[in-house]
Write an enzyme that holds these catalytic residues in place. Structure first.
Site, mmCIF file in Angstrom:
data_model
loop_
_atom_site.group_PDB
_atom_site.id
_atom_site.type_symbol
_atom_site.label_atom_id
_atom_site.label_comp_id
_atom_site.label_asym_id
_atom_site.label_seq_id
_atom_site.Cartn_x
_atom_site.Cartn_y
_atom_site.Cartn_z
ATOM 1 C CB THR A 16 -0.909 0.027 1.241
ATOM 2 O OG1 THR A 16 -1.780 -1.115 1.208
ATOM 3 C CG2 THR A 16 -1.745 1.302 1.273
ATOM 4 C CG ASN A 195 8.645 6.773 -3.030
ATOM 5 O OD1 ASN A 195 8.114 5.985 -3.815
ATOM 6 N ND2 ASN A 195 8.786 8.066 -3.294
ATOM 7 N NE ARG A 196 6.156 0.139 2.425
ATOM 8 C CZ ARG A 196 5.035 0.152 1.702
ATOM 9 N NH1 ARG A 196 4.588 1.328 1.231
ATOM 10 N NH2 ARG A 196 4.366 -0.931 1.457
ATOM 11 C CG LEU A 197 11.758 7.935 2.047
ATOM 12 C CD1 LEU A 197 12.179 9.102 1.146
ATOM 13 C CD2 LEU A 197 12.920 7.517 2.931
ATOM 14 C CG HIS A 198 6.703 4.955 6.604
ATOM 15 N ND1 HIS A 198 5.775 5.133 5.589
ATOM 16 C CD2 HIS A 198 7.072 3.642 6.554
ATOM 17 C CE1 HIS A 198 5.575 3.982 4.975
ATOM 18 N NE2 HIS A 198 6.359 3.062 5.531
#
Length: 217
Positions: A16, A195-198
């Site tokens: 997601t 891009n999973r750079l949370h």
């Protein structure tokens, strides 16, 4: 029937993309409890189902962990409060090792909150006040259920419930049932990003003062 591996969901392919919002150090502020209140209000407004559901992790004295979903019943500077049977697995484990960790996942708004700290029991007066606020059926169940213990079947549970409901003590809090408070030493706010750079902003207590820091995703 022949087992078909190709019918199983591909867990590794499930992804997601997170892109609803961000969290920076300035907007996080200096008070983690104020930020939690702000997030909780937004989650409730978004219609998230059971926004106070949280996974609670405890462990034995030798470090064997266990986790389950419980309901957060209050949260402020004094800590995060839940209620349980003290003879349950989690109740016994916090007696052996009085520390816990918890996480609230609000997937609809792509957020989670992690809490860690030492655990203590609420006073009898605090536990009484909450117990009396519960619906009658919940009060009876607290008295009837030997939580986490092996029982013979559903019939035994129903018999115990019927007996507790008929008892004169049905409205009184059982001695072995009450509240637990996690005194917050660390609380992390997680916001999903592309891009999973949370975004991960953690507050941790250091000599009585909150230290705010960003963690890598």
């Amino acid at each position: 029937m022949e087992h078909r591996d190709d019918a199983r969901p591909d867990l590794a392919a499930m992804r997601t993309e997170y892109s609803r919002a961000g969290l920076d150090e300035e907007s996080a502020g200096q008070d983690p409890f104020a930020l939690f209140d702000e997030w909780l209000a937004q989650v409730v407004a978004a219609g998230v189902h059971e926004p106070n559901a949280m996974a609670l992790a405890t462990s034995t004295a030798d470090g064997a962990p266990s986790v389950r979903i419980v309901l957060l019943k209050s949260f402020d500077a004094s800590g995060a409060v839940l209620h349980t049977n003290y003879a349950s697995r989690k109740g016994q484990e916090v007696e052996e090792n009085p520390r816990a960790a918890a996480v609230l996942l609000w997937h609809e708004v792509q957020r989670q909150v992690r809490i860690e700290g030492p655990v203590s029991r609420l006073s009898p007066e605090e536990s009484d006040a909450y117990f009396l606020s519960r619906p009658e059926g919940g009060r009876v169940s607290a008295a009837a259920s030997p939580q986490s213990q092996v029982v013979a079947g559903r019939e035994e549970l129903q018999r115990r419930w019927d007996e507790a409901a008929a008892s004169e003590a049905a409205g009184q809090r059982p001695d072995g049932w009450g509240g637990l408070r996690i005194a917050v030493e660390s609380i992390e706010f997680w916001q999903g990003r592309e891009n999973r750079l949370h975004d991960r902003i953690r507050f941790r207590l250091d000599d009585g003062e909150w230290v705010k820091e960003r963690l890598a995703p």
